[in-house]
Design a protein around this motif. Structure first.
Motif, PDB file in Angstrom:
ATOM      1  N   ALA A 126       0.879  -1.345  -0.039  1.00 58.59           N
ATOM      2  CA  ALA A 126       0.128   0.018  -0.092  1.00 58.59           C
ATOM      3  C   ALA A 126       0.671   1.469  -0.053  1.00 58.59           C
ATOM      4  CB  ALA A 126      -1.125   0.094   1.216  1.00 58.59           C
ATOM      5  N   PHE A 127       2.138   1.033   0.085  1.00 61.48           N
ATOM      6  CA  PHE A 127       3.031   2.235   0.151  1.00 61.48           C
ATOM      7  C   PHE A 127       2.946   3.321  -0.928  1.00 61.48           C
ATOM      8  CE2 PHE A 127       6.905   4.707   0.147  1.00 61.48           C
ATOM      9  CZ  PHE A 127       6.985   5.265   1.358  1.00 61.48           C
ATOM     10  N   ASP A 128       2.734   4.562  -0.784  1.00 57.56           N
ATOM     11  CA  ASP A 128       2.445   5.541  -1.526  1.00 57.56           C
ATOM     12  C   ASP A 128       3.403   6.896  -1.024  1.00 57.56           C
ATOM     13  OD1 ASP A 128       1.761   7.826  -3.323  1.00 57.56           O
ATOM     14  OD2 ASP A 128      -0.645   7.038  -3.248  1.00 57.56           O
ATOM     15  N   LEU A 129       4.172   7.187  -1.575  1.00 60.56           N
ATOM     16  CA  LEU A 129       5.201   8.582  -1.292  1.00 60.56           C
ATOM     17  C   LEU A 129       4.114   9.702  -1.304  1.00 60.56           C
ATOM     18  CD1 LEU A 129       7.670   9.110   0.217  1.00 60.56           C
ATOM     19  CD2 LEU A 129       8.737   9.768  -2.196  1.00 60.56           C
ATOM     20  N   GLU A 130       3.151   9.768  -2.168  1.00 63.06           N
ATOM     21  CA  GLU A 130       2.336  10.840  -1.999  1.00 63.06           C
ATOM     22  C   GLU A 130       1.472  11.133  -0.762  1.00 63.06           C
ATOM     23  OE1 GLU A 130       0.292  11.131  -5.911  1.00 63.06           O
ATOM     24  OE2 GLU A 130       2.097  12.077  -6.841  1.00 63.06           O
ATOM     25  N   LYS A 131       1.308  10.147  -0.129  1.00 63.43           N
ATOM     26  CA  LYS A 131       0.528  10.222   1.026  1.00 63.43           C
ATOM     27  C   LYS A 131       1.285   9.961   2.059  1.00 63.43           C
ATOM     28  CE  LYS A 131      -3.463   7.463  -1.047  1.00 63.43           C
ATOM     29  NZ  LYS A 131      -4.143   6.244  -1.073  1.00 63.43           N
ATOM     30  N   PHE A 132       2.293  11.103   2.075  1.00 64.59           N
ATOM     31  CA  PHE A 132       3.556  10.771   3.090  1.00 64.59           C
ATOM     32  C   PHE A 132       3.195  10.904   4.753  1.00 64.59           C
ATOM     33  CE2 PHE A 132       7.049  12.643   5.639  1.00 64.59           C
ATOM     34  CZ  PHE A 132       8.099  12.207   4.995  1.00 64.59           C
ATOM     35  N   GLU A 133       2.317  11.380   5.173  1.00 65.70           N
ATOM     36  CA  GLU A 133       1.854  11.670   6.490  1.00 65.70           C
ATOM     37  C   GLU A 133       1.289  10.295   7.129  1.00 65.70           C
ATOM     38  OE1 GLU A 133       2.846  13.786   8.842  1.00 65.70           O
ATOM     39  OE2 GLU A 133       3.900  15.033   7.461  1.00 65.70           O
ATOM     40  N   GLU A 134       0.296   9.931   5.929  1.00 65.93           N
ATOM     41  CA  GLU A 134      -0.361   8.605   6.350  1.00 65.93           C
ATOM     42  C   GLU A 134       0.509   7.238   6.418  1.00 65.93           C
ATOM     43  OE1 GLU A 134      -3.341   5.422   4.556  1.00 65.93           O
ATOM     44  OE2 GLU A 134      -3.312   7.793   3.699  1.00 65.93           O
ATOM     45  N   MET A 135       1.699   7.514   5.581  1.00 65.01           N
ATOM     46  CA  MET A 135       2.831   6.489   5.445  1.00 65.01           C
ATOM     47  C   MET A 135       3.668   6.555   6.771  1.00 65.01           C
ATOM     48  SD  MET A 135       2.216   4.501   2.805  1.00 65.01           S
ATOM     49  CE  MET A 135       0.501   4.538   3.166  1.00 65.01           C
ATOM     50  N   LYS A 136       3.850   7.750   7.213  1.00 66.19           N
ATOM     51  CA  LYS A 136       4.700   8.029   8.482  1.00 66.19           C
ATOM     52  C   LYS A 136       3.908   7.401   9.559  1.00 66.19           C
ATOM     53  CE  LYS A 136       7.407  11.560  10.620  1.00 66.19           C
ATOM     54  NZ  LYS A 136       7.081  11.102  12.069  1.00 66.19           N
ATOM     55  N   PHE A 137       2.625   7.859   9.694  1.00 78.42           N
ATOM     56  CA  PHE A 137       2.049   7.060  11.026  1.00 78.42           C
ATOM     57  C   PHE A 137       1.830   5.867  10.832  1.00 78.42           C
ATOM     58  CE2 PHE A 137      -2.041   5.583  12.614  1.00 78.42           C
ATOM     59  CZ  PHE A 137      -1.750   6.181  13.884  1.00 78.42           C
ATOM     60  N   GLN A 138       1.667   5.302   9.753  1.00 79.97           N
ATOM     61  CA  GLN A 138       1.826   3.807   9.736  1.00 79.97           C
ATOM     62  C   GLN A 138       3.209   3.193  10.134  1.00 79.97           C
ATOM     63  OE1 GLN A 138       0.261   1.818   6.275  1.00 79.97           O
ATOM     64  NE2 GLN A 138      -1.462   3.283   6.080  1.00 79.97           N
ATOM     65  N   SER A 139       4.154   3.717   9.568  1.00 82.90           N
ATOM     66  CA  SER A 139       5.371   3.259   9.785  1.00 82.90           C
ATOM     67  C   SER A 139       5.880   3.318  11.125  1.00 82.90           C
ATOM     68  CB  SER A 139       6.524   3.750   8.757  1.00 82.90           C
ATOM     69  OG  SER A 139       6.607   5.137   8.857  1.00 82.90           O
ATOM     70  N   ASP A 140       5.923   4.522  11.692  1.00 79.04           N
ATOM     71  CA  ASP A 140       6.072   4.655  13.067  1.00 79.04           C
ATOM     72  C   ASP A 140       5.282   3.756  13.925  1.00 79.04           C
ATOM     73  OD1 ASP A 140       7.641   6.898  12.594  1.00 79.04           O
ATOM     74  OD2 ASP A 140       6.109   8.540  12.959  1.00 79.04           O
ATOM     75  N   SER A 141       3.994   3.635  13.635  1.00 79.56           N
ATOM     76  CA  SER A 141       3.218   2.759  14.531  1.00 79.56           C
ATOM     77  C   SER A 141       3.523   1.104  14.616  1.00 79.56           C
ATOM     78  CB  SER A 141       1.620   2.654  14.139  1.00 79.56           C
ATOM     79  OG  SER A 141       1.241   3.918  14.122  1.00 79.56           O
ATOM     80  N   LYS A 142       4.065   0.687  13.253  1.00 76.25           N
ATOM     81  CA  LYS A 142       4.547  -0.633  12.910  1.00 76.25           C
ATOM     82  C   LYS A 142       5.825  -0.921  13.560  1.00 76.25           C
ATOM     83  CE  LYS A 142       2.908  -3.373  11.497  1.00 76.25           C
ATOM     84  NZ  LYS A 142       1.842  -4.321  12.124  1.00 76.25           N
ATOM     85  N   LEU A 143       6.851   0.122  13.559  1.00 74.76           N
ATOM     86  CA  LEU A 143       8.198  -0.072  14.293  1.00 74.76           C
ATOM     87  C   LEU A 143       8.090  -0.009  15.768  1.00 74.76           C
ATOM     88  CD1 LEU A 143      10.453   2.327  12.138  1.00 74.76           C
ATOM     89  CD2 LEU A 143      10.731  -0.163  12.427  1.00 74.76           C
ATOM     90  N   GLU A 144       7.119   0.852  16.426  1.00 73.44           N
ATOM     91  CA  GLU A 144       6.768   0.931  17.770  1.00 73.44           C
ATOM     92  C   GLU A 144       6.319  -0.620  18.056  1.00 73.44           C
ATOM     93  OE1 GLU A 144       4.258   3.249  21.010  1.00 73.44           O
ATOM     94  OE2 GLU A 144       4.367   3.882  19.072  1.00 73.44           O
ATOM     95  N   TRP A 145       5.298  -1.282  17.432  1.00 70.97           N
ATOM     96  CA  TRP A 145       4.708  -2.548  17.545  1.00 70.97           C
ATOM     97  C   TRP A 145       5.801  -3.720  17.489  1.00 70.97           C
ATOM     98  CZ3 TRP A 145       4.354  -7.088  14.997  1.00 70.97           C
ATOM     99  CH2 TRP A 145       3.656  -8.110  15.270  1.00 70.97           C
ATOM    100  N   LEU A 146       6.792  -3.753  16.668  1.00 71.91           N
ATOM    101  CA  LEU A 146       7.909  -4.692  16.386  1.00 71.91           C
ATOM    102  C   LEU A 146       8.659  -4.465  17.730  1.00 71.91           C
ATOM    103  CD1 LEU A 146       8.588  -4.043  12.805  1.00 71.91           C
ATOM    104  CD2 LEU A 146       7.550  -6.154  13.756  1.00 71.91           C
ATOM    105  N   GLU A 147       9.018  -3.308  18.009  1.00 68.90           N
ATOM    106  CA  GLU A 147      10.046  -3.104  18.980  1.00 68.90           C
ATOM    107  C   GLU A 147       9.312  -3.568  20.641  1.00 68.90           C
ATOM    108  OE1 GLU A 147      12.331   0.291  21.677  1.00 68.90           O
ATOM    109  OE2 GLU A 147      12.132   0.463  19.415  1.00 68.90           O
ATOM    110  N   ASP A 148       7.835  -3.181  20.529  1.00 69.49           N
ATOM    111  CA  ASP A 148       7.165  -3.702  21.892  1.00 69.49           C
ATOM    112  C   ASP A 148       7.074  -5.234  22.031  1.00 69.49           C
ATOM    113  OD1 ASP A 148       6.939  -1.204  22.825  1.00 69.49           O
ATOM    114  OD2 ASP A 148       4.824  -0.991  21.858  1.00 69.49           O
ATOM    115  N   GLU A 149       6.808  -5.998  20.764  1.00 74.67           N
ATOM    116  CA  GLU A 149       6.944  -7.258  20.948  1.00 74.67           C
ATOM    117  C   GLU A 149       8.271  -8.150  20.818  1.00 74.67           C
ATOM    118  OE1 GLU A 149       4.004  -9.319  20.617  1.00 74.67           O
ATOM    119  OE2 GLU A 149       3.216  -7.517  21.041  1.00 74.67           O
TER     120      GLU A 149
END
Length: 525
Positions: free
Chosen positions: A464-487
């Motif tokens: 689903a990655f789309d650089l034109e949806k920068f803020e949405e992608m940033k939110f998703q990547s921040d959240s996913k990296l946080e989840w991976l670290e928490d797990e």
């Protein structure tokens, strides 16, 4: 430019721990002459010295330049005009043992070379890759070399895409029409044409490793030598970002050698050195015409020393990651407990032994866990001894038993992580530092993708990655990296830097988005 060869003797003397001679004897001057030399070198800014007079006061000298690099540049630049006895004087200098063979060979080669070229740079690296591959392998030196010998269709600068090998492009419905520049040439004087680019994109679309990223591509069509079309399932501006990634660098391979359209080409590839020469057919000729990339681990460590760092340029070399196997039988609590314990011990070791890193994690206390199953951990030959000492302490002090396995780095690079029956692995990776591109990079060209793409949400993030949806992608990547670290699946532990002591004749040099040196950007004073 430094012309005094005795500075190399001084640098050599200071690097030795078991000197049996006095400094003035080693350099070959009297005590009075040494005093005058030190004063003049201090005035010129080559060294910094204190003490040396009065009872009990010891002379302390710090090199503020790398005399070997300075003298190497001067000798190479002037080798063609030297008499044989003068060349011999340079050959007989006390060059550093690890790089002496390469330096002397370079001097002799330039002495006998009838062509006239100016601008040289000597760069030290930890290791020389045995082979350079199409598709950009994971080791740092290969990335840097490939970045200097090749180019991509687009370049990503500060989240903005610019043309590099593209003259102009346009979307017509769901098809991207790309028109190539006509002034790009490979180092063997072959003009870049559509067939070269389409061949690279086609191989990526068909490869098992990159099919996921190029799944929007339906077909490729060559219109003429400088115009081709990428037919997509839908209008996908994101494909331009893909065509700026290192894996899409336009290179061709002949007789085991890579040829690109970059500012340099590989003149020589040996066990302990790689020599890059300026691509004579590149439209923008670099001031540095030849780069000697030489294996010399101790010289690099010397540049990392605290007293040298203020005199060097600092740039990102990579991130230290701890990655967990998605098939591990350890639960979330056990994964977190192990990574927290391991990284606490690792930080203590690094703070004691190194000064070239920035710790990215908050300090976390370790609470003894009553029951903890054994953990299997994979290391390469470079980290094995250090990590084994840590694991021995963890077993003594925390009761954590680690089954520690070793692998050769070159084997690790070409083997999928699923082939290793381990719970954890430590790796150094190089990627863009800011999200969403940081996480996307991890999932595209970093080794950790072997495991990460098997974890919840990672594959769908790529699709689903789309650089034109920068803020949405940033939110998703921040959240996913946080989840991976928490797990306890992925921990980005620290940022490692490289410090390079540039010769005085280099006024400026740039780095690319990954922190690699762009030799072709160097400006000579």
């Amino acid at each position: 430019m430094i012309l005094d060869k005795r500075l190399v003797y001084l640098q050599s003397y200071l690097s030795q721990n078991d000197n049996t001679m006095e400094l003035y004897e080693y350099i070959g001057v009297s005590k009075r002459q040494l005093s005058r030399l030190i004063s003049s070198w201090q005035e010129a800014g080559y060294i910094e010295y204190t003490g040396g007079s009065g009872r009990g006061n010891k002379l302390s000298i710090t090199m503020k330049i790398d005399a070997e690099k300075e003298l190497f540049y001067y000798a190479i630049e002037n080798a063609k005009n030297m008499e044989l006895n003068e060349l011999q004087e340079y050959i007989n200098l006390p060059w550093h043992a690890e790089s002496r063979e390469s330096v002397i060979e370079a001097l002799i080669s330039e002495f006998h070379d009838e062509s006239q070229s100016h601008g040289f740079l000597l760069d030290y690296v930890f290791d020389i890759p045995p082979k350079l591959y199409k598709g950009m392998p994971h080791d740092i030196v290969s990335y840097q070399i490939c970045d200097n010998i090749s180019e991509t269709l687009y370049v990503c600068n500060s989240d903005k895409l610019d043309n590099q090998l593209v003259k102009f492009d346009e979307w017509i419905d769901a098809s991207l029409h790309i028109h190539l520049t006509k002034d790009a040439y490979f180092d063997d004087n072959v003009q870049l044409k559509s067939e070269h680019v389409v061949s690279i994109i086609d191989s990526l679309c068909k490869s098992k490793e990159y099919q996921l990223y190029f799944k929007m591509v339906q077909s490729l069509e060559i219109v003429n030598d400088f115009h081709f079309i990428i037919h997509c399932t839908h209008k996908a501006p994101h494909i331009k970002l893909l065509l700026s990634e290192p894996v899409t660098a336009i290179v061709k391979e002949n007789d085991g050698m890579l040829h690109g359209t970059g500012k340099y080409y590989v003149l020589k590839h040996a066990e302990n050195e790689i020599i890059l020469n300026a691509n004579p057919y590149h439209k923008r000729q670099p001031q540095i015409k030849k780069v000697f990339i030489v294996k010399n681990q101790s010289k690099i460590r010397a540049d990392y020393s605290k007293e040298k760092q203020d005199l060097s340029i600092k740039f990102i070399m990579g991130n230290g990651l701890v990655v967990c196997n998605p098939k591990t039988k350890l639960n979330q609590s056990e994964r977190k407990y192990f990574t927290t314990a391991f990284l606490n011990y690792l930080k203590a070791v690094m703070q004691e032994e190194r000064s070239d890193f920035e710790w990215l994690l908050k300090d976390t206390d370790i609470h003894l866990k009553e029951e903890m199953p054994s953990v299997s951990f994979l290391s390469n030959e470079h980290n094995f001894e250090t990590f084994q000492n840590i694991f021995d302490r963890m077993e003594r002090e925390l009761g954590i038993k680690v089954i520690h396995k070793k692998v050769e780095h070159k084997t690790y690079l070409k083997t999928h992580l699923d082939e290793y029956d381990v719970d954890f692995i430590f790796m150094m990776e190089t990627f863009i530092q800011k999200n969403p591109l940081a996480f996307y990079d991890m999932l595209m060209h970093c080794k950790c993708k072997d495991w990460l793409l098997q974890m919840d949400g990672c594959k769908s993030f790529v699709e689903a990655f789309d650089l034109e949806k920068f803020e949405e992608m940033k939110f998703q990547s921040d959240s996913k990296l946080e989840w991976l670290e928490d797990e306890g699946y992925l921990v980005n532990a620290y940022l490692k830097y490289r410090f390079m002591n540039f010769p005085s004749y280099i006024d400026y040099v740039d780095m690319n988005k990954y922190g690699y040196l762009d030799y072709g950007s160097a400006i000579i004073e």
